[in-house]
Design a protein around this motif. Structure first.
Motif, PDB file in Angstrom:
ATOM      1  N   VAL A  35       3.913 -17.106  -7.297  1.00  0.00           N
ATOM      2  CA  VAL A  35       4.823 -16.075  -6.791  1.00  0.00           C
ATOM      3  C   VAL A  35       4.086 -14.749  -6.625  1.00  0.00           C
ATOM      4  CG1 VAL A  35       7.038 -14.938  -7.193  1.00  0.00           C
ATOM      5  CG2 VAL A  35       6.680 -17.275  -7.985  1.00  0.00           C
ATOM      6  N   TRP A  36       3.074 -14.528  -7.448  1.00  0.00           N
ATOM      7  CA  TRP A  36       2.271 -13.302  -7.361  1.00  0.00           C
ATOM      8  C   TRP A  36       1.596 -13.200  -5.995  1.00  0.00           C
ATOM      9  CZ3 TRP A  36      -1.971 -12.132 -11.577  1.00  0.00           C
ATOM     10  CH2 TRP A  36      -2.322 -10.772 -11.515  1.00  0.00           C
ATOM     11  N   VAL A  37       1.024 -14.301  -5.536  1.00  0.00           N
ATOM     12  CA  VAL A  37       0.389 -14.309  -4.215  1.00  0.00           C
ATOM     13  C   VAL A  37       1.409 -14.028  -3.120  1.00  0.00           C
ATOM     14  CG1 VAL A  37      -0.804 -15.759  -2.534  1.00  0.00           C
ATOM     15  CG2 VAL A  37      -1.492 -15.824  -4.921  1.00  0.00           C
ATOM     16  N   MET A  38       2.557 -14.679  -3.194  1.00  0.00           N
ATOM     17  CA  MET A  38       3.584 -14.483  -2.166  1.00  0.00           C
ATOM     18  C   MET A  38       4.116 -13.054  -2.169  1.00  0.00           C
ATOM     19  SD  MET A  38       5.746 -18.059  -2.205  1.00  0.00           S
ATOM     20  CE  MET A  38       6.059 -18.079  -3.974  1.00  0.00           C
ATOM     21  N   ALA A  39       4.248 -12.464  -3.350  1.00  0.00           N
ATOM     22  CA  ALA A  39       4.778 -11.109  -3.428  1.00  0.00           C
ATOM     23  C   ALA A  39       3.811 -10.071  -2.868  1.00  0.00           C
ATOM     24  CB  ALA A  39       5.126 -10.768  -4.879  1.00  0.00           C
ATOM     25  N   ASN A  40       2.507 -10.299  -3.044  1.00  0.00           N
ATOM     26  CA  ASN A  40       1.514  -9.312  -2.623  1.00  0.00           C
ATOM     27  C   ASN A  40       0.923  -9.597  -1.248  1.00  0.00           C
ATOM     28  OD1 ASN A  40       1.748  -7.810  -4.950  1.00  0.00           O
ATOM     29  ND2 ASN A  40       0.081  -8.853  -6.007  1.00  0.00           N
ATOM     30  N   TYR A  41       1.262 -10.748  -0.659  1.00  0.00           N
ATOM     31  CA  TYR A  41       0.628 -11.098   0.614  1.00  0.00           C
ATOM     32  C   TYR A  41       0.926 -10.074   1.698  1.00  0.00           C
ATOM     33  CZ  TYR A  41      -0.538 -13.608   4.876  1.00  0.00           C
ATOM     34  OH  TYR A  41      -1.070 -13.952   6.083  1.00  0.00           O
ATOM     35  N   GLN A  42       2.171  -9.613   1.761  1.00  0.00           N
ATOM     36  CA  GLN A  42       2.528  -8.652   2.804  1.00  0.00           C
ATOM     37  C   GLN A  42       1.746  -7.358   2.645  1.00  0.00           C
ATOM     38  OE1 GLN A  42       6.684  -7.706   2.913  1.00  0.00           O
ATOM     39  NE2 GLN A  42       6.587  -6.722   4.904  1.00  0.00           N
ATOM     40  N   GLU A  43       1.594  -6.910   1.403  1.00  0.00           N
ATOM     41  CA  GLU A  43       0.839  -5.679   1.169  1.00  0.00           C
ATOM     42  C   GLU A  43      -0.640  -5.883   1.485  1.00  0.00           C
ATOM     43  OE1 GLU A  43      -0.317  -2.669  -2.513  1.00  0.00           O
ATOM     44  OE2 GLU A  43       1.257  -4.181  -2.770  1.00  0.00           O
ATOM     45  N   TRP A  44      -1.199  -7.027   1.114  1.00  0.00           N
ATOM     46  CA  TRP A  44      -2.603  -7.285   1.416  1.00  0.00           C
ATOM     47  C   TRP A  44      -2.834  -7.380   2.923  1.00  0.00           C
ATOM     48  CZ3 TRP A  44      -2.909 -11.711  -2.700  1.00  0.00           C
ATOM     49  CH2 TRP A  44      -3.087 -11.138  -3.965  1.00  0.00           C
ATOM     50  N   ALA A  45      -1.881  -7.966   3.635  1.00  0.00           N
ATOM     51  CA  ALA A  45      -2.050  -8.139   5.079  1.00  0.00           C
ATOM     52  C   ALA A  45      -2.078  -6.807   5.824  1.00  0.00           C
ATOM     53  CB  ALA A  45      -0.937  -9.016   5.631  1.00  0.00           C
ATOM     54  N   ARG A  46      -1.537  -5.756   5.225  1.00  0.00           N
ATOM     55  CA  ARG A  46      -1.540  -4.450   5.885  1.00  0.00           C
ATOM     56  C   ARG A  46      -2.900  -3.778   5.810  1.00  0.00           C
ATOM     57  NH1 ARG A  46       4.020  -2.268   3.007  1.00  0.00           N
ATOM     58  NH2 ARG A  46       5.487  -3.643   4.124  1.00  0.00           N
ATOM     59  N   ARG A  47      -3.770  -4.265   4.940  1.00  0.00           N
ATOM     60  CA  ARG A  47      -5.081  -3.640   4.780  1.00  0.00           C
ATOM     61  C   ARG A  47      -6.031  -4.179   5.837  1.00  0.00           C
ATOM     62  NH1 ARG A  47      -6.016  -4.078  -1.783  1.00  0.00           N
ATOM     63  NH2 ARG A  47      -3.885  -3.535  -2.420  1.00  0.00           N
ATOM     64  N   ALA A  48      -6.637  -3.264   6.571  1.00  0.00           N
ATOM     65  CA  ALA A  48      -7.524  -3.689   7.655  1.00  0.00           C
ATOM     66  C   ALA A  48      -8.835  -4.273   7.127  1.00  0.00           C
ATOM     67  CB  ALA A  48      -7.821  -2.506   8.576  1.00  0.00           C
ATOM     68  N   ILE A  49      -9.253  -3.852   5.955  1.00  0.00           N
ATOM     69  CA  ILE A  49     -10.536  -4.290   5.399  1.00  0.00           C
ATOM     70  C   ILE A  49     -10.277  -5.320   4.305  1.00  0.00           C
ATOM     71  CG2 ILE A  49     -12.695  -3.557   4.375  1.00  0.00           C
ATOM     72  CD1 ILE A  49     -12.113  -2.442   7.191  1.00  0.00           C
TER      73      ILE A  49
END
Length: 318
Positions: A164-178
């Motif tokens: 669930v940790w991966v699913m919760a943070n995926y959207q935030e990680w995807a916003r990072r260009a690097i």
């Protein structure tokens, strides 16, 4: 194995050194204004080399012959000392704190012009899983400390935190260009998921001690490395809780792997003959007594002796 006892120490030291290297990378390899990577720096290579060195050290320490614990989860993970129990309970407490902080972060989150929340709804699900995982770890620790096997249905729950940790943070990680800004965080969560899975399978007779020790140590080291990434409080509590939990479990497993296995618990003796149960037995005598037990108030004396017929009356009498 004696060298396996150094795995928690190696994971802790490697994680702390990696934390320093990670901080050095974030300060020297990214532009302050744009956050884009600066070409020609060696700090990222140093970080990768350090991760590889930690992995090789843990692989060496976890290699070799290990005991077969079978389905004896308590024999594998019983806390060897007070410090180990404290680490387990500290990890559980931090999971409970992370549950509260995830709910708080969701309630205080903002919504942008496109209607996307800064802290998604998945964090509420993560809060529920972290809450249950914290309570389960406390229950498991209490059972192990009292020498009892924990309920197997509870064992997989801490591993769901990583999913669930991966699913919760995926959207935030995807916003990072690097990707370099978050790849180590993703790697830490994935390795922790594998470690939690291997910790569970030992309770079902499928455990591999060497692999479990390696991934538990590696997961703990990576979790320590990302503590300086500027994580929000709910992620910081969850990361530190996972690091404590994996360090405690690897320490317990490494210690118990180096000592003789305790004897198996004695099996219960077969139940004694009960007259009420014998009456309902298919092989019971017509009078309701046990056909294989004493009959008519006397013990089975075997075949007739000294001219005695089966009725118990000597031949020639009566």
């Amino acid at each position: 194995m004696k060298k396996a006892k150094w795995i928690p120490f190696a994971a802790l030291v490697g994680g702390l050194i990696g934390l320093v290297a990670r901080q050095y990378y974030l300060r020297t390899s990214l532009e302050l204004d744009t956050g884009l990577p600066i070409t020609g720096t060696t700090s990222e290579a140093v970080q990768w080399v350090l991760c590889l060195v930690v992995a090789l050290v843990l692989l060496f320490l976890s290699s070799g012959k290990h005991q077969d614990f079978g389905k004896r989860y308590a024999a594998a993970y019983t806390p060897p000392n007070f410090l180990n129990r404290t680490l387990m309970l500290a990890g559980a407490f931090l999971f409970l704190v992370a549950a509260v902080l995830n709910v708080k972060g969701f309630l205080e989150g903002t919504v942008d012009a496109l209607g996307q929340r800064s802290v998604g709804v998945m964090h509420l699900f993560l809060a529920a899983v972290a809450l249950m995982a914290g309570l389960v770890i406390i229950a498991i620790t209490m059972s192990l400390s009292n020498g009892r096997e924990p309920k197997r249905v509870l064992l997989p729950l801490p591993g769901f935190v990583g999913c669930v940790w991966v699913m919760a943070n995926y959207q935030e990680w995807a916003r990072r260009a690097i990707t370099a800004n978050y790849y180590l965080e993703l790697l830490a969560v994935l390795v922790a998921m594998v470690a939690c899975t291997l910790l569970v399978v030992c309770g079902f007779g499928k455990g591999k001690v060497g692999g479990t020790l390696f991934f538990a140590g590696e997961g703990a080291a990576f979790c320590i490395m990302i503590l300086g990434d500027g994580l929000p409080l709910y992620d910081l509590a969850l990361t530190l809780g996972m690091a404590f939990y994996l360090l405690a479990m690897s320490q317990a497993l490494a210690h118990n792997d180096g000592i003789p296995l305790p004897p198996l618990p004695e099996e219960d003796p077969p139940p004694s003959c009960d007259s009420s149960a014998c009456a309902n037995c298919p092989s019971a005598a017509p009078d309701g007594s046990c056909a294989s037990g004493p009959q008519n108030g006397r013990e089975d004396a075997g075949p007739p002796q000294n001219g005695e017929d089966p009725s118990g009356v000597p031949q020639g009498e009566g």
